[in-house]
Enzyme design. Structure first.
Site, PDB file in Angstrom:
ATOM      1  N   LYS A 178      38.018  42.668  34.650  1.00 12.11           N
ATOM      2  CA  LYS A 178      38.122  41.389  35.355  1.00 12.11           C
ATOM      3  C   LYS A 178      38.072  41.517  36.874  1.00 12.11           C
ATOM      4  CE  LYS A 178      39.083  37.802  34.150  1.00 12.11           C
ATOM      5  NZ  LYS A 178      39.643  36.704  33.411  1.00 12.11           N
ATOM      6  N   SER A 208      42.796  42.126  36.888  1.00 10.31           N
ATOM      7  CA  SER A 208      43.748  41.763  35.846  1.00 10.31           C
ATOM      8  C   SER A 208      44.537  43.005  35.459  1.00 10.31           C
ATOM      9  CB  SER A 208      42.996  41.216  34.633  1.00 10.31           C
ATOM     10  OG  SER A 208      43.769  41.386  33.462  1.00 10.31           O
ATOM     11  N   HIS A 252      27.129  14.715  38.085  1.00  8.74           N
ATOM     12  CA  HIS A 252      27.818  14.854  36.785  1.00  8.74           C
ATOM     13  C   HIS A 252      27.897  16.322  36.352  1.00  8.74           C
ATOM     14  CE1 HIS A 252      27.010  10.465  36.291  1.00  8.74           C
ATOM     15  NE2 HIS A 252      25.886  10.803  36.881  1.00  8.74           N
ATOM     16  N   GLU A 298      41.059  29.879  44.017  1.00 10.83           N
ATOM     17  CA  GLU A 298      41.958  29.236  43.043  1.00 10.83           C
ATOM     18  C   GLU A 298      43.271  28.835  43.704  1.00 10.83           C
ATOM     19  OE1 GLU A 298      41.823  31.054  38.760  1.00 10.83           O
ATOM     20  OE2 GLU A 298      41.424  32.639  40.179  1.00 10.83           O
TER      21      GLU A 298
END
Ligand code: ARG
Length: 460
Positions: A284, A278, A157, A291
């Site tokens: 970043k 970024s 979970h 991804e």
């Protein structure tokens, strides 16, 4: 009659819009090599069966080999008005060797021709895919070996559950990708069946030796029903299903790496070479590679659903709808290959923050089950032991400490059975290593699975 190979009964020229709409050559030119391979085998068989002469066969084969060279060197010009790869090659052959070229198509239709081409192509791609996955499995095993002593939280979970070895977690992916490889291998048995000789749909009047053609092309079997052979795309769908399952595995791995690399987890750090920045936020460093792998999963599922939908309710035999099998297949193969390759490299491009993993495993009562197991070892029924351990957890939460920080006196309030040795029992390595059932996370267990895996991938 028009100038098309099928132009005999046509008085009018094909509308240009129709030519464009029906043309598949921009896509199926990828099959050129397999198309020529299939044609050469068919031609050899025709000569052997005396359906065409040896000289004719030689001229055809030499012509096809020259065309293959032109295609490989990029000098071959594919034309949209010639519909597809098959007719482009046939027209080029006829330009090269004259009317003899027309004999190649004896006893053959584009319906069985395209089927054989896709089977040859997908057989090769399946082999490549399996090899690619093998390299990936090797990378996983190497990473597991390097991290055998790293303890991390195992989750259910997405809540911390029990300590596990990072190696065990990584090897879970080894198992998934091994099953994927086996699925692709198994699918090859259905791919490797030879449809030539089915012709348009009903077979052919010429005395073809289908077994001979199959042996030339390395097929294990010949198709048993001509109508099925020209309308079967199960083998493509099956490949896409295997590819989808494989991508699902990649998406889970990718998701975990994204989470692990977040500042909230801080379990891994991607190398600068395997991350991007970024354009607005200077601080970043983003995990774009996993991804994108996660994102590309949707594309491959899409290919599977697209072809299932195309094939749904198609009457026998060949229908032009089936030309729509290639764009999703080619795209899925390319996507899968890219993901296999980049993920293999990815294993060399992150570092594991051992301390962060261990610290996370050390808080949140991941040894609570073991506290209960300790009491069970002393004769308490598991349900009672579970209740005692639960009470101990409640007190620890109140005090803001871990179970091993509770004094023996405090533990004895929950059960008289607790003794000093309970602390050894709660140690994280102990907790992991006691899970020594085959397939469990103990050091010995994981190491022996790694050994087996090394044999499987030819590394031992
Ligand atoms: N380009 C076609 C395909 O990919 C080849 C078969 C065409 N057959 C036909 N009867 N028009 O499906």
């Amino acid at each position: 009659m028009t100038d098309k190979p099928w132009g005999g009964r046509f008085a009018e020229k094909t509308d240009q819009a129709v030519e464009q709409f029906t043309s598949s050559v921009a896509v199926d030119r990828q099959l050129a090599k397999c198309d020529i391979q299939g044609s050469i085998a068919h031609c050899r068989m025709l000569a052997r069966q005396k359906i065409i002469s040896d000289q004719e066969a030689t001229a055809i084969i030499e012509g096809l080999e020259a065309i293959e060279k032109d295609i490989a060197s990029g000098t071959f010009i594919f034309s949209d008005s010639l519909e597809d790869v098959h007719m482009n090659i046939e027209a080029a052959l006829s330009e090269r060797i004259g009317p003899t070229a027309g004999k190649l198509h004896t006893g053959r239709s584009r319906n069985d021709q395209v089927a054989v081409d896709v089977r040859l192509w997908l057989r090769e791609e399946s082999r490549r895919t399996i090899e690619g996955i093998k390299a990936l499995r090797r990378a996983i095993v190497a990473a597991a070996k390097d991290n055998i002593d790293v303890i991390m939280p195992g989750y259910t979970h997405l809540q911390r559950a029990q300590p596990v070895r990072l190696a065990h977690h990584l090897m879970a992916y080894y198992e998934m990708f091994s099953r994927d490889a086996r699925r692709f291998k198994d699918g090859m048995r259905r791919i490797n069946v030879m449809p030539l000789g089915s012709a348009a749909l009903a077979g052919t009047t010429y005395p073809l030796d289908r077994d001979y053609t199959a042996s030339l092309l390395g097929f294990d079997a010949v198709s048993a029903n001509s109508m099925d052979a020209v309308s079967d795309r199960d083998f493509v769908i099956e490949f896409l299903a295997s590819a989808s399952i494989c991508m699902m595995h990649f998406s889970r791995l990718a998701e975990e790496l994204v989470i692990w690399s977040s500042s909230e987890f801080g379990f891994i750090t991607f190398s600068d070479a395997f991350a991007t920045g970024s354009s607005i936020m200077p601080q970043k460093k983003n995990p774009d590679i996993p991804e994108l792998v996660r994102g590309k999963t949707g594309r491959v599922y899409g290919a599977l659903v697209a072809l299932l939908t195309t094939m749904k309710a198609l009457p026998l035999c060949y229908n032009r709808d089936m030309q729509e099998d290639k764009p999703p297949l080619f795209d899925a193969v390319q996507t899968l290959t890219a993901c296999i390759d980049i993920c293999t490299r990815m294993f060399d491009n992150f570092s594991v923050n051992h301390e962060a993993m261990r610290q996370a495993a050390g808080s949140g009562f991941l040894n609570a089950t073991d506290l209960a197991d300790y009491l069970v070892g002393k004769g308490l029924p598991f349900r009672d032991a579970h209740a005692c351990a639960g009470k101990a957890v409640a007190v620890a939460i109140e005090k803001g400490c871990e179970l091993q920080a509770l004094a023996l006196d405090e533990l004895k309030q929950f059960s008289e059975l607790f003794e000093k040795d309970v602390y050894h029992f709660l140690d994280l390595e102990q907790v992991a290593d006691k899970r020594d059932t085959y397939g469990g996370t103990s050091r010995n267990g994981v190491l022996s699975r790694i050994k087996e895996a090394e044999k499987e991938i030819g590394q031992a």
